[in-house]
Design a protein around this motif. Sequence first.
Motif, short mmCIF file in Angstrom:
data_model
loop_
_atom_site.label_atom_id
_atom_site.label_comp_id
_atom_site.label_asym_id
_atom_site.label_seq_id
_atom_site.Cartn_x
_atom_site.Cartn_y
_atom_site.Cartn_z
N SER A 75 0.78 -1.38 -0.27
CA SER A 75 -0.02 -0.23 -0.13
C SER A 75 0.61 1.46 0.07
CB SER A 75 -1.12 0.46 1.41
OG SER A 75 0.07 -0.55 2.75
N PRO A 76 1.62 1.26 0.81
CA PRO A 76 3.05 2.82 0.58
C PRO A 76 3.27 3.37 -0.75
CG PRO A 76 3.61 1.01 2.53
CD PRO A 76 2.39 0.20 1.62
N THR A 77 3.13 4.02 -0.85
CA THR A 77 3.34 4.50 -2.50
C THR A 77 5.20 5.31 -2.11
OG1 THR A 77 2.35 6.98 -1.70
CG2 THR A 77 1.32 5.09 -3.04
N ASP A 78 5.57 5.42 -3.40
CA ASP A 78 7.32 6.90 -3.88
C ASP A 78 6.69 8.29 -4.37
OD1 ASP A 78 9.34 7.33 -4.10
OD2 ASP A 78 10.21 5.10 -4.40
N PRO A 79 6.83 8.93 -3.84
CA PRO A 79 6.46 9.92 -4.60
C PRO A 79 7.94 10.53 -5.88
CG PRO A 79 7.07 10.26 -2.58
CD PRO A 79 7.29 9.11 -2.80
N ILE A 80 8.88 10.17 -5.46
CA ILE A 80 10.36 10.49 -5.99
C ILE A 80 9.94 11.02 -7.69
CG2 ILE A 80 12.95 9.80 -6.87
CD1 ILE A 80 12.62 8.93 -3.53
N ALA A 81 9.87 10.48 -8.58
CA ALA A 81 9.45 10.15 -9.38
C ALA A 81 8.61 11.26 -9.69
CB ALA A 81 9.59 8.75 -10.00
N GLY A 92 0.45 6.97 -8.40
CA GLY A 92 0.68 6.41 -6.34
C GLY A 92 1.57 5.08 -7.17
N LEU A 93 3.24 5.23 -7.31
CA LEU A 93 4.09 4.09 -7.36
C LEU A 93 4.81 3.45 -6.62
CD1 LEU A 93 6.19 6.09 -9.90
CD2 LEU A 93 3.93 4.94 -10.84
N ARG A 94 4.59 2.22 -5.95
CA ARG A 94 4.88 1.50 -5.16
C ARG A 94 6.88 1.13 -5.20
NH1 ARG A 94 0.01 1.91 -6.11
NH2 ARG A 94 -1.43 1.06 -3.69
N GLY A 95 7.72 1.59 -4.35
CA GLY A 95 9.09 1.76 -4.59
C GLY A 95 9.38 1.15 -3.76
N GLY A 96 10.97 1.76 -2.92
CA GLY A 96 11.12 1.12 -2.11
C GLY A 96 10.76 0.19 -0.46
N ILE A 97 10.12 0.82 -0.21
CA ILE A 97 9.68 0.61 0.92
C ILE A 97 8.45 -1.08 1.25
CG2 ILE A 97 7.43 0.68 2.68
CD1 ILE A 97 9.65 2.59 3.13
N VAL A 112 5.97 -3.56 -8.52
CA VAL A 112 6.39 -2.38 -8.29
C VAL A 112 7.81 -2.11 -9.60
CG1 VAL A 112 8.88 -1.45 -7.65
CG2 VAL A 112 7.47 -2.83 -6.21
N ALA A 113 7.31 -3.47 -10.72
CA ALA A 113 8.66 -3.28 -11.85
C ALA A 113 7.05 -2.69 -12.66
CB ALA A 113 9.10 -5.22 -12.53
N PHE A 114 6.08 -3.15 -12.76
CA PHE A 114 5.27 -2.46 -13.22
C PHE A 114 4.31 -0.97 -13.60
CE2 PHE A 114 0.78 -1.41 -14.43
CZ PHE A 114 -0.19 -1.61 -15.47
N SER A 115 5.04 -0.61 -12.07
CA SER A 115 4.56 0.72 -10.94
C SER A 115 5.41 1.43 -11.22
CB SER A 115 4.79 0.20 -9.56
OG SER A 115 4.65 1.94 -9.88
N ILE A 116 7.09 1.24 -11.99
CA ILE A 116 7.97 1.96 -12.57
C ILE A 116 8.03 1.86 -13.26
CG2 ILE A 116 10.50 2.26 -12.55
CD1 ILE A 116 10.21 1.29 -9.50
N GLN A 150 3.22 2.35 -14.77
CA GLN A 150 2.73 3.34 -14.80
C GLN A 150 3.46 5.25 -14.35
OE1 GLN A 150 0.99 1.00 -11.36
NE2 GLN A 150 1.15 3.31 -10.80
N GLY A 151 5.09 4.99 -14.21
CA GLY A 151 6.07 5.84 -14.65
C GLY A 151 6.67 6.71 -15.38
N LEU A 152 7.00 5.86 -16.09
CA LEU A 152 6.86 6.67 -18.13
C LEU A 152 5.81 7.53 -18.09
CD1 LEU A 152 9.53 3.64 -19.45
CD2 LEU A 152 10.03 6.20 -18.47
N THR A 153 4.38 6.72 -17.88
CA THR A 153 3.35 7.14 -18.64
C THR A 153 2.79 8.49 -17.41
OG1 THR A 153 1.72 5.33 -17.77
CG2 THR A 153 2.68 5.19 -19.87
#
Length: 301
Positions: A11-17, A229-234, A280-284, A287-290
Amino acid sequence: IYCLLFGSLISPTDPIAVLGILKETNSPKSLETTIVGESLFNDGVGVVVFMVILGTIIPIEHGPGPIGLFAKEAIGGLIYGLFLGYVFYLLLKSIDNYPLEIMLTLALVMAGYTFAHKIGVSGPLAMVVAGLFIGNHGKLFAMSESTHKQLFSFWELIDEFLNAVLFVLMGMQLIFILKTFQLEYLYAGLICIPLILFIRYIGIKIPLTLLGKKSNLPKGSDYVMTWCGLRGGISIALALSLSSKTLEKTADISSKAHGHILFLDSSSVDIIITATFIIVAFSILVQGLTSKSAVNKFIDD
């Protein structure tokens, strides 16, 4: 119980990108603030919920129940963080030497987090509150312009460096995933992707609808916050904490405490780790690229 454990870590999200993308699109400041604020507190709360659920699978000797553990970790972490923030605010206010002030903030994070673990409160939540106190109140009343610039630049660099290290470790962990990989694990991860997006949309849409104009967010923010709402490090860190070595150590402690061994099911752990990496891979990558296109499409100028 394993589904709840997985839900707490994903559930936690990573906002950096996303923040970099939002700045490129000149999106409203209120949207940036909401995404960052949500991520900060979601990280802390996600870790607390994860530990509470893990504690119901592998009990701790003489430990509090799930509700008591959550209250101690969450509320205790907030109070402890506020106390630390105020103490270090006074220290920063008493000097005007940016190298020394940077060292003080390092001491706040390293010593404060370690002591939080010793007293049984949430270190992530405590650091969030202390950081918000220093970064807002401290910035206005305890720092010179030079200190503000140097201090914030230092922590931005640390942030980028640690994220780079984390993703290197993620790549190395792929060796473990390939050893335990099964096609069913891939299906589990792929099925979870649309489910997580749908649940996130509902979780954002309801409060925004109830708040209405009070939310101070532009039309289309619900779609942007859902997709960005990307998933990442946490999520990766919590999933990897369920690795075999950690489980063996925890089970050994539990065995000494209760006279019998309690193991987390290894196949369930393998599914959780693999599904987390897929999400996480899909998210980055997707989602990240779009995300930039999503902001341009849904946010009204």
